[in-house]
Design a protein around this motif. Structure first.
Motif, PDB file in Angstrom:
ATOM      1  N   GLU A   1       0.811  -1.207   0.000  1.00  0.00           N
ATOM      2  CA  GLU A   1       0.000   0.000   0.000  1.00  0.00           C
ATOM      3  C   GLU A   1       0.849   1.265   0.000  1.00  0.00           C
ATOM      4  O   GLU A   1       0.354   2.334  -0.349  1.00  0.00           O
ATOM      5  CB  GLU A   1      -0.945  -0.015   1.199  1.00  0.00           C
ATOM      6  CG  GLU A   1      -1.987  -1.122   1.097  1.00  0.00           C
ATOM      7  CD  GLU A   1      -3.046  -1.035   2.185  1.00  0.00           C
ATOM      8  OE1 GLU A   1      -2.987  -0.083   2.995  1.00  0.00           O
ATOM      9  OE2 GLU A   1      -3.922  -1.905   2.220  1.00  0.00           O
ATOM     10  N   SER A   2       2.126   1.131   0.360  1.00  0.00           N
ATOM     11  CA  SER A   2       3.001   2.302   0.417  1.00  0.00           C
ATOM     12  C   SER A   2       3.770   2.526  -0.881  1.00  0.00           C
ATOM     13  O   SER A   2       3.863   3.658  -1.368  1.00  0.00           O
ATOM     14  CB  SER A   2       3.993   2.166   1.575  1.00  0.00           C
ATOM     15  OG  SER A   2       3.334   2.195   2.816  1.00  0.00           O
TER      16      SER A   2
ATOM     17  N   ARG B   1      -6.348   3.693   6.413  1.00  0.00           N
ATOM     18  CA  ARG B   1      -5.549   4.760   5.818  1.00  0.00           C
ATOM     19  C   ARG B   1      -6.397   5.944   5.369  1.00  0.00           C
ATOM     20  O   ARG B   1      -5.872   7.054   5.213  1.00  0.00           O
ATOM     21  CB  ARG B   1      -4.772   4.214   4.620  1.00  0.00           C
ATOM     22  CG  ARG B   1      -3.559   3.372   4.990  1.00  0.00           C
ATOM     23  CD  ARG B   1      -2.958   2.722   3.756  1.00  0.00           C
ATOM     24  NE  ARG B   1      -1.683   2.084   4.055  1.00  0.00           N
ATOM     25  CZ  ARG B   1      -0.500   2.592   3.755  1.00  0.00           C
ATOM     26  NH1 ARG B   1      -0.416   3.750   3.130  1.00  0.00           N
ATOM     27  NH2 ARG B   1       0.609   1.952   4.061  1.00  0.00           N
ATOM     28  N   THR B   2      -7.683   5.718   5.148  1.00  0.00           N
ATOM     29  CA  THR B   2      -8.553   6.796   4.682  1.00  0.00           C
ATOM     30  C   THR B   2      -8.951   7.768   5.794  1.00  0.00           C
ATOM     31  O   THR B   2      -9.443   8.865   5.500  1.00  0.00           O
ATOM     32  CB  THR B   2      -9.823   6.209   4.055  1.00  0.00           C
ATOM     33  OG1 THR B   2     -10.443   5.322   4.999  1.00  0.00           O
ATOM     34  CG2 THR B   2      -9.483   5.427   2.782  1.00  0.00           C
TER      35      THR B   2
ATOM     36  N   GLN C   1       3.642   9.770  -0.023  1.00  0.00           N
ATOM     37  CA  GLN C   1       3.405   8.863  -1.145  1.00  0.00           C
ATOM     38  C   GLN C   1       3.053   9.643  -2.403  1.00  0.00           C
ATOM     39  O   GLN C   1       3.560   9.354  -3.501  1.00  0.00           O
ATOM     40  CB  GLN C   1       2.280   7.898  -0.794  1.00  0.00           C
ATOM     41  CG  GLN C   1       2.021   6.841  -1.859  1.00  0.00           C
ATOM     42  CD  GLN C   1       0.815   5.999  -1.522  1.00  0.00           C
ATOM     43  OE1 GLN C   1      -0.295   6.530  -1.377  1.00  0.00           O
ATOM     44  NE2 GLN C   1       1.012   4.690  -1.401  1.00  0.00           N
ATOM     45  N   ARG C   2       2.209  10.647  -2.277  1.00  0.00           N
ATOM     46  CA  ARG C   2       1.793  11.442  -3.437  1.00  0.00           C
ATOM     47  C   ARG C   2       2.990  12.130  -4.101  1.00  0.00           C
ATOM     48  O   ARG C   2       3.142  12.085  -5.326  1.00  0.00           O
ATOM     49  CB  ARG C   2       0.752  12.475  -2.996  1.00  0.00           C
ATOM     50  CG  ARG C   2       0.180  13.293  -4.133  1.00  0.00           C
ATOM     51  CD  ARG C   2      -1.042  14.073  -3.673  1.00  0.00           C
ATOM     52  NE  ARG C   2      -0.768  14.899  -2.497  1.00  0.00           N
ATOM     53  CZ  ARG C   2      -1.252  14.650  -1.280  1.00  0.00           C
ATOM     54  NH1 ARG C   2      -2.004  13.589  -1.054  1.00  0.00           N
ATOM     55  NH2 ARG C   2      -0.971  15.449  -0.265  1.00  0.00           N
TER      56      ARG C   2
ATOM     57  N   ALA D   1       0.181   9.985   3.296  1.00  0.00           N
ATOM     58  CA  ALA D   1      -0.447  10.244   1.992  1.00  0.00           C
ATOM     59  C   ALA D   1       0.313  11.313   1.220  1.00  0.00           C
ATOM     60  O   ALA D   1       0.514  11.196  -0.004  1.00  0.00           O
ATOM     61  CB  ALA D   1      -1.906  10.655   2.185  1.00  0.00           C
TER      62      ALA D   1
ATOM     63  N   ASN E   1      -1.736   9.614   9.004  1.00  0.00           N
ATOM     64  CA  ASN E   1      -2.206   9.225   7.672  1.00  0.00           C
ATOM     65  C   ASN E   1      -2.003  10.336   6.649  1.00  0.00           C
ATOM     66  O   ASN E   1      -1.683  10.070   5.483  1.00  0.00           O
ATOM     67  CB  ASN E   1      -3.687   8.828   7.724  1.00  0.00           C
ATOM     68  CG  ASN E   1      -3.893   7.429   8.260  1.00  0.00           C
ATOM     69  OD1 ASN E   1      -2.951   6.650   8.394  1.00  0.00           O
ATOM     70  ND2 ASN E   1      -5.143   7.094   8.575  1.00  0.00           N
ATOM     71  N   ARG E   2      -2.199  11.585   7.066  1.00  0.00           N
ATOM     72  CA  ARG E   2      -1.993  12.696   6.131  1.00  0.00           C
ATOM     73  C   ARG E   2      -0.527  12.819   5.744  1.00  0.00           C
ATOM     74  O   ARG E   2      -0.197  13.091   4.588  1.00  0.00           O
ATOM     75  CB  ARG E   2      -2.506  14.006   6.743  1.00  0.00           C
ATOM     76  CG  ARG E   2      -4.032  14.079   6.830  1.00  0.00           C
ATOM     77  CD  ARG E   2      -4.503  15.517   6.973  1.00  0.00           C
ATOM     78  NE  ARG E   2      -3.997  16.120   8.202  1.00  0.00           N
ATOM     79  CZ  ARG E   2      -4.648  16.101   9.367  1.00  0.00           C
ATOM     80  NH1 ARG E   2      -5.826  15.490   9.449  1.00  0.00           N
ATOM     81  NH2 ARG E   2      -4.146  16.686  10.431  1.00  0.00           N
TER      82      ARG E   2
END
Length: 469
Positions: A84-85, A193-194, A207-208, A204, A200-201
């Motif tokens: 997922e990462s 993760r949502t 990763q982005r 995210a 989590n932020r």
């Protein structure tokens, strides 16, 4: 008839949870010493308790990684978090998807192709050495320096002329993802993760940013077509299977991110501890320098020198024995299995630990001591194949093993042509992220060899003088 796996004694409320979370490597090592080569931990509060198995013998490791590999799969929580990462590349893919990826990527890791990366590695090693020469006090942190060197080397090989665009993004964001993988991979409960938690932020956003820079470079290479560029992104974009199949952009990105992880964090760990161990052991350092000087005669190290610098290789292998970059490897068995005569139920989390097996007294004389002669040819031949497995083994053995040894050998040869090293910090605590990490400074003093103090002749030097130097 299969035997029952011995249960490690633990706290009545949380079982082995606290010990496994606070001192994983120590817990595994103590369990092997007390209970043997196959053990069971029970961890978690009542009603949520789970069993975790540890397998520490070379024979047991071989069963899990090789002879029973199809049953022991990469389906545990840690691999889920890695997927997922950084996507589902060679590290985490399975079955036909893995076999397809391996066929597509294998041509870029042949010995001939990997040997072609030697010049890029040497360029970054020289740059690191020049930086050290300019240090006013001669002090460097081997862990930080090798992380930077290995990151620059693998980024140059992957991205070519886009190295400066990519490297800062990778440097800032990979540690965020690594910390998340470790934290979530061992948590009894994982927040989705949502959910917009601060952690989590951060993940995210990391990763982005990482995905965006990879996707942009991949898109540019795809649009440019075959321009003759030899960086790995260009080669992956152009790769075609026997049936004409290609990797799509997401699959190329997944492979790039796996290579970034495996190509810089693991090699950086091996090199950092090699430098530090040599700095603490002047007799081994002198032997390595003598080999480098004799073989290279001042010229640059090349790919062909992997075979002509055997002691350099022994040093690297011994550093990876004592400080394996991947200190714990996990699997989950789809069906019930028998390992070393012990019954392991279907669906169990089973962990191997190079950290423990590499210290197993059945395989290693003086297992806690740094001794590169552990890897003299006759000593290697006398040990079981899986007494040493920093690159895994079986059908999922690391595809980049030759590249890692090439990169590390060229780096050590380049550094010790120029410097002598002396340890400043001695006892280095270690911890786990996606790879093993030094948890404190790893300072060494580098002395240019053309500026080193006058020495006594070898015949006149006493044992005490040798140790002091």
């Amino acid at each position: 008839m299969s035997r029952q796996v011995p249960l490690v004694a633990a706290n009545s409320v949380l079982g082995s949870l606290q010990e496994l979370r606070s001192d994983t490597l120590g817990a595994y090592l103590r369990a092997q010493r007390t209970y043997g080569d196959v053990v069971r931990f029970s961890a978690g509060p009542p009603g949520m308790r789970a069993d975790v198995y540890g397998v520490f013998s070379a024979e047991g490791v071989q069963q899990i990684l090789a002879s029973q590999a199809a049953n022991f799969r990469k389906e545990n929580a840690v691999y889920t978090e890695i997927r997922e990462s950084i996507g589902n590349g060679l590290l985490t893919s399975q079955d036909e998807e893995y076999r397809f990826q391996r066929r597509m990527v294998q041509p870029f890791f042949t010995q001939r192709r990997v040997n072609g990366y030697a010049a890029a590695v040497h360029l970054e090693a020289i740059a690191a050495a020049e930086k050290w020469s300019a240090s006013p006090d001669g002090l460097i942190d081997a862990s930080k320096e090798m992380a930077e060197f290995a990151l620059r080397a693998v980024t140059r090989i992957l991205f070519g002329s886009d190295i400066d665009t990519a490297i800062d993004v990778v440097r800032r964001n990979f540690p965020v993802l690594g910390d998340s993988v470790l934290r979530r991979g061992v948590a009894p409960l994982r927040i989705p993760r949502t959910w917009p938690t601060p952690a989590n932020r951060r993940v995210a956003a990391a990763q982005r940013e990482l995905y965006e820079v990879c996707d942009r470079i991949i898109a540019e290479r795809s649009a440019a077509g075959d321009t003759g560029e030899q960086d790995m992104v260009s080669l992956l974009v152009q790769a075609r299977g026997e049936d004409g199949a290609a990797l799509d952009a997401d699959a190329v990105r997944d492979q790039v991110l796996v290579f970034l992880l495996a190509g810089h964090e693991t090699t950086a760990t091996a090199l950092a501890f090699s430098l530090h161990l040599l700095a603490r052991h002047p007799e081994a350092q002198a032997r390595l320098r003598e080999e480098v000087d004799s073989v290279l005669g001042g010229r640059a190290a090349e790919a062909a020198d992997l075979d002509t610098l055997p002691y350099v290789g022994q040093v690297l292998k011994e550093a990876m024995r004592l400080y394996p970059s991947v200190a714990i490897m996990g699997r989950r068995n789809a069906e019930a299995a028998e390992v070393e005569g012990f019954h392991i139920p279907a669906g169990s989390d089973v962990y191997l630990s190079p950290w423990v097996t590499h210290r197993h007294p059945d395989y290693w004389a003086r297992p806690e001591d740094f001794d590169p002669d552990h890897f003299a040819p006759e000593a290697e031949a006398a040990r079981p194949r899986y007494a040493w497995f920093p690159f895994g083994g079986g059908p999922r053995a690391c595809i980049g093993q030759h590249f890692s040894m090439l990169e590390a050998t060229i780096a050590l040869a380049t550094f010790f042509q120029r410097f002598e090293l002396t340890a400043v910090d001695h006892d280095i605590p270690v911890g786990l992220a996606m790879t093993m990490q030094a948890m404190g400074p790893m300072r060494v003093r580098v002395t240019p060899r053309d500026k080193r103090p006058q020495r006594h002749s070898a015949g006149a030097r006493t044992e005490g003088q040798g140790a002091a130097e």
